[in-house]
Design an enzyme around this catalytic site. Structure first.
Site, mmCIF file in Angstrom:
data_model
loop_
_atom_site.group_PDB
_atom_site.id
_atom_site.type_symbol
_atom_site.label_atom_id
_atom_site.label_comp_id
_atom_site.label_asym_id
_atom_site.label_seq_id
_atom_site.Cartn_x
_atom_site.Cartn_y
_atom_site.Cartn_z
ATOM 1 N N ASP A 1 0.839 -1.206 0.000
ATOM 2 C CA ASP A 1 0.000 0.000 0.000
ATOM 3 C C ASP A 1 0.872 1.255 0.000
ATOM 4 O O ASP A 1 0.539 2.254 0.607
ATOM 5 C CB ASP A 1 -0.921 -0.023 1.241
ATOM 6 C CG ASP A 1 -2.044 0.996 1.132
ATOM 7 O OD1 ASP A 1 -2.296 1.477 0.014
ATOM 8 O OD2 ASP A 1 -2.659 1.315 2.164
ATOM 9 N N LYS B 1 2.493 3.684 -5.872
ATOM 10 C CA LYS B 1 2.042 2.655 -6.804
ATOM 11 C C LYS B 1 3.140 2.184 -7.771
ATOM 12 O O LYS B 1 3.118 1.043 -8.218
ATOM 13 C CB LYS B 1 0.803 3.137 -7.576
ATOM 14 C CG LYS B 1 -0.317 3.656 -6.658
ATOM 15 C CD LYS B 1 -0.642 2.722 -5.501
ATOM 16 C CE LYS B 1 -1.171 3.443 -4.274
ATOM 17 N NZ LYS B 1 -1.128 2.637 -3.052
ATOM 18 N N ASP C 1 -3.429 -2.956 -2.337
ATOM 19 C CA ASP C 1 -4.534 -1.983 -2.290
ATOM 20 C C ASP C 1 -4.452 -1.041 -3.503
ATOM 21 O O ASP C 1 -3.399 -0.937 -4.151
ATOM 22 C CB ASP C 1 -4.435 -1.173 -0.978
ATOM 23 C CG ASP C 1 -5.658 -0.281 -0.788
ATOM 24 O OD1 ASP C 1 -6.701 -0.527 -1.418
ATOM 25 O OD2 ASP C 1 -5.570 0.691 0.005
ATOM 26 N N ASN C 2 -5.544 -0.368 -3.771
ATOM 27 C CA ASN C 2 -5.609 0.684 -4.812
ATOM 28 C C ASN C 2 -5.265 0.171 -6.205
ATOM 29 O O ASN C 2 -4.656 0.907 -6.997
ATOM 30 C CB ASN C 2 -4.643 1.849 -4.479
ATOM 31 C CG ASN C 2 -4.931 2.489 -3.152
ATOM 32 O OD1 ASN C 2 -4.062 2.527 -2.277
ATOM 33 N ND2 ASN C 2 -6.137 2.987 -2.976
ATOM 34 N N GLU D 1 -11.367 4.498 -0.619
ATOM 35 C CA GLU D 1 -11.680 4.849 0.757
ATOM 36 C C GLU D 1 -12.562 6.107 0.879
ATOM 37 O O GLU D 1 -12.274 7.124 0.272
ATOM 38 C CB GLU D 1 -10.395 5.041 1.594
ATOM 39 C CG GLU D 1 -9.298 5.895 0.967
ATOM 40 C CD GLU D 1 -8.295 5.075 0.145
ATOM 41 O OE1 GLU D 1 -8.684 4.049 -0.422
ATOM 42 O OE2 GLU D 1 -7.131 5.499 0.064
HETATM 43 N N1 SAH Z 1 -1.414 1.556 4.563
HETATM 44 C C1 SAH Z 1 -1.842 2.840 5.050
HETATM 45 C C2 SAH Z 1 -1.814 3.902 3.994
HETATM 46 C C3 SAH Z 1 -0.482 4.038 3.341
HETATM 47 S S1 SAH Z 1 -0.421 5.458 2.288
HETATM 48 C C4 SAH Z 1 -3.277 2.714 5.595
HETATM 49 O O1 SAH Z 1 -4.093 2.095 4.924
HETATM 50 O O2 SAH Z 1 -3.555 3.245 6.657
HETATM 51 C C5 SAH Z 1 1.107 5.197 1.499
HETATM 52 C C6 SAH Z 1 2.311 5.433 2.390
HETATM 53 O O3 SAH Z 1 3.433 4.798 1.810
HETATM 54 C C7 SAH Z 1 2.690 6.903 2.541
HETATM 55 O O4 SAH Z 1 2.712 7.226 3.892
HETATM 56 C C8 SAH Z 1 4.082 7.010 1.919
HETATM 57 O O5 SAH Z 1 4.919 7.912 2.596
HETATM 58 C C9 SAH Z 1 4.569 5.582 2.048
HETATM 59 N N2 SAH Z 1 5.550 5.166 1.021
HETATM 60 C C10 SAH Z 1 5.443 5.372 -0.305
HETATM 61 N N3 SAH Z 1 6.451 4.787 -0.968
HETATM 62 C C11 SAH Z 1 7.224 4.190 -0.037
HETATM 63 C C12 SAH Z 1 8.409 3.406 -0.090
HETATM 64 N N4 SAH Z 1 9.001 3.124 -1.262
HETATM 65 N N5 SAH Z 1 8.947 2.954 1.068
HETATM 66 C C13 SAH Z 1 8.342 3.236 2.245
HETATM 67 N N6 SAH Z 1 7.212 3.948 2.370
HETATM 68 C C14 SAH Z 1 6.656 4.429 1.238
#
Ligand code: SAH
Length: 319
Positions: free
Chosen positions: A246, A249, A274-275, A304
């Protein structure tokens, strides 16, 4: 007379302030503003004799409050009602426009506001109340990119069915899905969650602690591409039972291949992504749906806190 007019207008405006999501911050500026207006009008009251000037001021005031009311209706009801059926528009409105406006207006960040909602409405040590507090805040006050209640119940059923001992979550944000997963894990199970944004990670730690789940969760600060190759040596993990994807993407596919290369997936490991529709991960879907190494199926749901289509892809690694 002017004081009376001011009072007449100020009551609905303060009430209006109470509806704003930045409740704890806005009334201060509104009250400051009303105080200033009060002084100005008292001053004018003693100096203006011309009824024409007073009428002009009254028209101006009506115009001002009319426009404010219209903007309020657009912001809190009309635009959200229209964009909720289109994922891209919903993300543009909530994630870009509203969030930036609220950040500027309240001089706080969304994770800080979410944490405040948790502290106010959730019971310490009760994960379900943390989940409910965040869902309520995000449905009624301010959209946020948690998996949310609807897709969250699909996540719950996958976790419950699998009863995993070792779980990896890519993308923590404020820890909403972390709490959802961790509360269902059997005793002794471990959840490692990766988040590369230090501010988000700091809030997620507080949310997880508020839910009383810190002993089951290891929040690791850093990028997935850096940590996946270090899982074995750093955490002594052989393979994961469940991986929840998640994060951003464009990392789904390269991180899946990286996990394969690092030997973190075993026969039967479940990848839950997700997504997959909104914002969408076409390259990842193409891979897991066509590879002989996976058996994949789609769970249809909604983005969501909206009515736009989104869903989860569950892919079982076949070795
Ligand atoms: N899983 C959470 C939502 C995550 S939103 C929930 O459902 O409550 C996506 C998150 O991934 C963001 O906070 C972003 O900072 C983090 N993120 C994005 N790419 C990343 C990466 N390569 N490594 C670590 N974190 C990452």
């Amino acid at each position: 007379m002017w004081t009376l007019i001011l009072k007449l207008f100020s009551v609905p405006i303060v009430r209006l302030g109470l509806w704003l999501p930045c409740l704890d911050y806005v009334p201060v500026s509104i009250l400051d503003y009303l105080g200033f207006l009060n002084e100005l009008l008292l001053h004018l009251d003693s100096h203006l004799s011309s009824s024409l000037l007073k009428t002009m001021l009254l028209v101006l005031l009506c115009w001002f409050f009319g426009v404010t009311g219209l903007l309020f209706i657009l912001y809190s009801w009309f635009i959200p009602a229209v964009v909720q059926f289109n994922g891209s528009l919903a993300l543009l409105w909530h994630d870009v426009i509203v969030q930036h406006a609220l950040d500027t207006l309240t001089r706080s960040t969304q994770p800080q506001r979410l944490m405040k909602a948790v502290q106010k409405h959730a019971t310490r040590g009760d994960p379900q109340s943390v989940i409910s507090a965040i869902d309520y805040y995000c449905r009624h006050r301010e959209w946020a990119m948690n998996i949310g209640d609807e897709k969250g119940s699909i996540l719950d059923s996958v976790v419950s069915e699998l009863n995993p001992e070792k779980v990896l979550e890519l993308g923590t944000y404020c820890g909403y899905s972390t709490v959802r997963i961790a509360r269902l894990l059997p005793p002794g199970a471990r959840l490692i969650t990766l988040e590369f944004n230090a501010d988000y990670a700091a809030v997620a730690r507080q949310v997880i602690a508020w839910a009383g789940l810190e002993d089951r969760v290891q929040l690791v600060e850093g990028a997935s591409e850096d940590w996946i190759p270090r899982m074995k040596e750093h955490f002594g993990i052989e393979t994961f039972d469940l991986v929840f994807l998640d994060h951003w993407k464009d990392r789904y596919l390269p991180d899946t291949k990286l996990m394969e290369d690092c030997g973190l997936l075993r026969k039967g490991t479940v990848l839950l992504a997700d997504n997959v529709i909104c914002p969408g991960v076409p390259d990842y879907l193409q891979y897991v749906r066509n590879s002989l190494s996976y058996r994949s199926c789609y769970f249809k749901s909604h983005l969501e806190y909206t009515k736009a289509e989104d869903g989860l892809e569950k892919s079982v690694f076949l070795g």
